[in-house]
Scaffold this motif. Structure first.
Motif, PDB file in Angstrom:
ATOM      1  N   ALA A 129       0.851  -1.185   0.000  1.00  0.00           N
ATOM      2  CA  ALA A 129       0.000   0.000   0.000  1.00  0.00           C
ATOM      3  C   ALA A 129       0.888   1.237   0.000  1.00  0.00           C
ATOM      4  CB  ALA A 129      -0.903   0.001   1.228  1.00  0.00           C
ATOM      5  N   LYS A 171      -3.381   4.106  -2.126  1.00  0.00           N
ATOM      6  CA  LYS A 171      -3.584   3.097  -3.154  1.00  0.00           C
ATOM      7  C   LYS A 171      -2.583   1.979  -2.958  1.00  0.00           C
ATOM      8  CE  LYS A 171      -0.836   5.534  -6.608  1.00  0.00           C
ATOM      9  NZ  LYS A 171      -0.842   6.027  -7.961  1.00  0.00           N
ATOM     10  N   TYR A 172      -2.859   0.867  -3.618  1.00  0.00           N
ATOM     11  CA  TYR A 172      -1.940  -0.261  -3.592  1.00  0.00           C
ATOM     12  C   TYR A 172      -0.801   0.024  -4.546  1.00  0.00           C
ATOM     13  CZ  TYR A 172      -5.760  -2.613  -1.212  1.00  0.00           C
ATOM     14  OH  TYR A 172      -6.735  -2.937  -0.320  1.00  0.00           O
ATOM     15  N   MET A 180      -7.168   2.309  -2.712  1.00  0.00           N
ATOM     16  CA  MET A 180      -7.652   1.649  -1.491  1.00  0.00           C
ATOM     17  C   MET A 180      -9.021   2.243  -1.168  1.00  0.00           C
ATOM     18  SD  MET A 180      -4.198   1.505   0.832  1.00  0.00           S
ATOM     19  CE  MET A 180      -4.949   0.587   2.167  1.00  0.00           C
ATOM     20  N   ALA A 185     -10.889   2.807   2.540  1.00  0.00           N
ATOM     21  CA  ALA A 185      -9.935   2.373   3.566  1.00  0.00           C
ATOM     22  C   ALA A 185     -10.151   3.188   4.837  1.00  0.00           C
ATOM     23  CB  ALA A 185      -8.506   2.567   3.064  1.00  0.00           C
ATOM     24  N   GLY A 194      -9.970   6.284  -2.914  1.00  0.00           N
ATOM     25  CA  GLY A 194      -8.889   6.218  -1.945  1.00  0.00           C
ATOM     26  C   GLY A 194      -8.452   7.568  -1.406  1.00  0.00           C
ATOM     27  N   ARG A 228      -5.504   1.905   6.261  1.00  0.00           N
ATOM     28  CA  ARG A 228      -5.528   0.452   6.448  1.00  0.00           C
ATOM     29  C   ARG A 228      -6.756  -0.120   5.772  1.00  0.00           C
ATOM     30  NH1 ARG A 228      -1.940  -1.917   8.975  1.00  0.00           N
ATOM     31  NH2 ARG A 228      -3.176  -3.698   9.563  1.00  0.00           N
ATOM     32  N   GLN A 229      -6.540  -1.257   5.089  1.00  0.00           N
ATOM     33  CA  GLN A 229      -7.656  -1.969   4.463  1.00  0.00           C
ATOM     34  C   GLN A 229      -7.240  -3.413   4.214  1.00  0.00           C
ATOM     35  OE1 GLN A 229      -8.710  -1.100   0.374  1.00  0.00           O
ATOM     36  NE2 GLN A 229     -10.868  -1.228   0.910  1.00  0.00           N
ATOM     37  N   HIS A 252      -3.685  -4.599   4.646  1.00  0.00           N
ATOM     38  CA  HIS A 252      -2.667  -3.767   4.021  1.00  0.00           C
ATOM     39  C   HIS A 252      -2.703  -2.402   4.671  1.00  0.00           C
ATOM     40  CE1 HIS A 252      -1.905  -6.652   0.847  1.00  0.00           C
ATOM     41  NE2 HIS A 252      -3.198  -6.798   0.732  1.00  0.00           N
TER      42      HIS A 252
END
Length: 164
Positions: free
Chosen positions: A30, A45-46, A52, A55, A78, A97-98, A101
């Protein structure tokens, strides 16, 4: 002799499968960036570029980094916006956090001035520092080598036990 041939073929099949695993199994990390605005807009974002969405965002103030100053949720892209308290100077920590991740970014209140450029230069493909990217090709090679070494060692261990 037949068991040695069977175990060799099995080992070869396992090695070929493991060689394809890095392409089949791909985890992701992330990443976060921020945009100076009247407040602060963070974009989580990832590392593959996917946002994300929704999140959990936690903001920590500089004067009390152990207790959340603000807790919220990112939008489907996100993004999350907040306005830090101008009476609290220092470095703010924002965590996203999600699903196991997470990423954290530290933002100095001096960085929220409009004359500072966006810290994320390329937004189409995430090119961040090496520590926050995914697994490098060297790491993939070392992991594959360690797995092959373990399989060969296990096969040799069990083949020696049968002979004695």
């Amino acid at each position: 002799m037949r068991s040695f041939r069977t175990s060799t073929l099995t080992l070869l099949a396992v090695i070929l499968f493991i060689g394809q695993c890095p392409n089949l199994l791909h985890g992701h990390g992330a990443l976060m960036k921020f945009t100076p605005a009247p407040g602060i807009v963070v974009h989580a974002k990832y590392d593959n570029g996917q946002p994300m969405s929704e999140a959990q965002i936690t903001v920590y103030a500089p004067d009390n980094p152990a207790r959340p100053w603000l807790v919220g949720q990112a939008d489907p892209e996100g993004r999350f916006a907040f306005v830090p308290d101008p009476a609290i100077p220092g470095t703010w920590a924002v965590q996203a956090r999600q699903a196991g991740h997470g990423a954290i970014i530290h933002i100095s209140t001096d960085e929220t001035r409009s004359d500072i450029p966006d810290p994320m230069v390329n937004t189409t493909t995430p090119q961040f520092n090496q520590t926050s990217q995914g697994i490098t090709p060297i790491q993939k090679g070392l992991m594959a080598g360690a797995i092959v070494w373990g399989c060969v060692g296990t096969a040799l261990f069990f083949s020696c036990r049968r002979r004695t």
